[in-house]
Design an enzyme around this catalytic site. Structure first.
Site, PDB file in Angstrom:
ATOM      1  N   MET A  86     -18.893 -19.454 -13.121  1.00  0.00           N
ATOM      2  CA  MET A  86     -18.568 -18.673 -14.390  1.00  0.00           C
ATOM      3  C   MET A  86     -17.689 -17.521 -13.872  1.00  0.00           C
ATOM      4  O   MET A  86     -17.710 -17.082 -12.701  1.00  0.00           O
ATOM      5  CB  MET A  86     -19.678 -18.301 -15.055  1.00  0.00           C
ATOM      6  CG  MET A  86     -20.505 -19.494 -15.684  1.00  0.00           C
ATOM      7  SD  MET A  86     -22.087 -18.907 -16.378  1.00  0.00           S
ATOM      8  CE  MET A  86     -21.867 -18.049 -17.829  1.00  0.00           C
ATOM      9  N   ASP A 136     -21.938 -22.955 -15.116  1.00  0.00           N
ATOM     10  CA  ASP A 136     -22.868 -23.407 -14.264  1.00  0.00           C
ATOM     11  C   ASP A 136     -24.189 -23.193 -14.693  1.00  0.00           C
ATOM     12  O   ASP A 136     -25.304 -24.006 -14.624  1.00  0.00           O
ATOM     13  CB  ASP A 136     -22.615 -23.230 -12.704  1.00  0.00           C
ATOM     14  CG  ASP A 136     -22.492 -21.698 -12.344  1.00  0.00           C
ATOM     15  OD1 ASP A 136     -22.511 -20.795 -13.171  1.00  0.00           O
ATOM     16  OD2 ASP A 136     -22.216 -21.383 -11.104  1.00  0.00           O
TER      17      ASP A 136
END
Length: 481
Positions: A79, A236
């Site tokens: 991210m 994720d």
């Protein structure tokens, strides 16, 4: 069959999952990091793409029949990365990653401009997040930002290469701090403050929505069906939540990966106003998620192993055979890249203390494991103080394979941990599950796998760590306070 692709910080992982949520075949390709200056951390987007190609090439060779049966693709990715693309969709510069700490001044500026910033986006601005990094680029590399036709997150760059579509999902996008989290749309005022406009940002879809189909030029290479749909996917952390089964309010997980993540699912929006906490949308429709993050977890273990010139697996095996007492190990604070929770300070540094002539290499390694465990306990305390409901905690990530590290974390936070069935492929499994949901299937299989075991709280170990906790908390920037 469903294909999940996770673009991590240290590697790309791809997994083919069957209808019972079991992995049929997996592949992993390492990634390289660039640390050009203090506080900077970057990665080449082309490296992500090449690792995806190599991993799918490996799956096509390893399991061509399974690849031919894939009904959908899901994407997960590290991210907060900022990727700038020019008019030909070529990266303009390396991507700025989640642990890049250059944008501290820009965080303060955003707070000065928007008093209700955390209430809009879910948390205070912190240097690793895209909004302050874009403001930094606007000030320090304005020509690069002006050239950018697109600004994409990590997995969304891979989506562009796979499908030709510039799209992001609302879960991952909620962590950019450019989006009004509850409304799930880009925020005009914050975009303007960061020097970007709507035209540079991707269209938003849900994580369980089809975002495009695989390019025809790629289906033959990987034995995938023509027109294979690609789901919205997620960051994720959100995909790991789906992968381990944290898909209901009150469920949580701790991931011991490159960073340490403590993730709690919630059915209400609880903005974080301090303590390095952050709140985003979950990849599961109708849910939000609260995060506490330790920036250096597995990264700290890799660092000490590198200093000692040893292999991590070998060190852990030797350490677990020794049974060292925590009373004999130094105190380590894992702030190698600053810290997010609970300090929100990119300038914090890692320290060792209580070193003696008796301190050996294994003492240092165990001190690193203990330090990360105590840092995760700080995250647990921050989540609890926010009112987060935590009924069950899964443990996942590469570090979860160490029985010692798992025991240390359970003892530090004072709660049992349920070992996730797939400890290293959680985000990729979650992405595959989102792919199934995008074409009308269930998010979780009817008979989900039961976690392999439960790590109980060792009362004696918890007492030892509690004695160390005050020393740990006093050890900031190398100064005992």
């Amino acid at each position: 069959m469903y294909l999940g692709i996770d673009i991590g910080t240290s590697s790309v992982k791809a997994v083919i999952m069957d209808d019972h949520d079991l992995p049929v075949a997996t592949a992993s390709v390492p990634l390289a990091l660039s640390l050009p200056r203090p506080l900077w951390c970057e990665q080449a987007p082309e490296g992500w793409w090449q690792a995806v190609v190599d991993s799918l090439d490996a799956l096509a060779n390893q399991a061509p029949t399974a690849m031919a049966a894939v009904r959908g693709i899901g994407l997960s990715g590290q991210m907060l990365g900022v990727t700038l693309l020019d008019a030909s969709d070529t990266p303009i510069r390396p991507a700025l990653l989640w642990n890049d700490g250059r944008a501290s001044a820009e965080c303060a500026d955003l707070h000065a401009r928007f008093e209700d910033f955390a209430d809009i986006v879910g948390c205070r601005a912190m240097p690793g997040f895209p909004a302050p990094k874009l403001l930094w680029l606007a000030r320090h590399e304005p020509a690069a930002l002006a050239r950018a036709r697109r600004i994409l997150l990590t997995k969304d760059y891979i989506r562009l290469r796979l499908t030709g579509e510039a799209i992001s999902d609302r879960a991952d996008a909620s962590a950019t701090l450019l989006m009004e989290t509850v409304r799930a749309e880009w925020h005009d005022g914050i975009l303007a403050a960061c020097g970007v406009d709507h035209g540079q940002l991707p269209r938003l879809v849900d994580s369980t929505e089809v975002s495009g189909t695989l390019r025809g030029s790629l289906t033959g290479r990987w034995h995938l069906p023509s027109g294979t749909p690609v789901a919205g996917g997620g960051g994720d952390n959100m995909c790991a939540g789906v992968g381990v089964g944290a898909v209901q309010a009150g469920s949580a997980y701790i991931s011991l990966g490159t960073s340490g993540v403590y993730f709690a699912a919630n059915d209400r929006f609880v903005p974080a106003h301090g303590g390095g906490m952050h709140t985003h949308r979950h990849a599961v429709p109708g849910l939000y998620c609260q995060h506490a993050v330790v920036l250096s977890a597995g990264a700290a273990l890799a660092w000490i192993a590198g200093l000692l010139g040893r292999d991590i697996a070998g060190l852990i095996a030797e350490l677990e055979a020794q049974s060292l007492s925590t009373d004999a190990t130094p105190v380590f604070t894992p702030y190698l890249a600053g810290e997010r929770t609970p300090h929100d300070n990119p300038l914090l540094t890692a320290t060792f203390s209580r070193l003696t002539h008796m301190t050996g290499p294994l003492h240092l390694v165990q001190a690193v494991l203990e330090g990360v465990a105590l840092a995760m306990a700080d995250g647990h305390a921050a989540l609890a103080a926010s009112g987060a409901r935590i009924d069950r905690i899964f443990l996942t990530g590469g570090g979860a394979r160490s029985a010692l590290w798992a025991r240390l974390v359970a003892a530090a936070i004072g709660q049992p941990l349920h070992l996730a069935a797939e400890q290293r492929s959680g985000p990729a499994i979650g992405a595959a599950r989102l792919a199934r949901a995008a074409i009308g299937g269930p998010l979780i299989a009817a008979a989900p796998r039961v976690p392999a075991s439960v790590v109980s709280v060792d009362a004696r170990l918890a007492e030892q760590l509690d004695r160390k906790r005050s020393l740990f908390h006093g050890q900031v920037q190398g100064v005992r306070i």
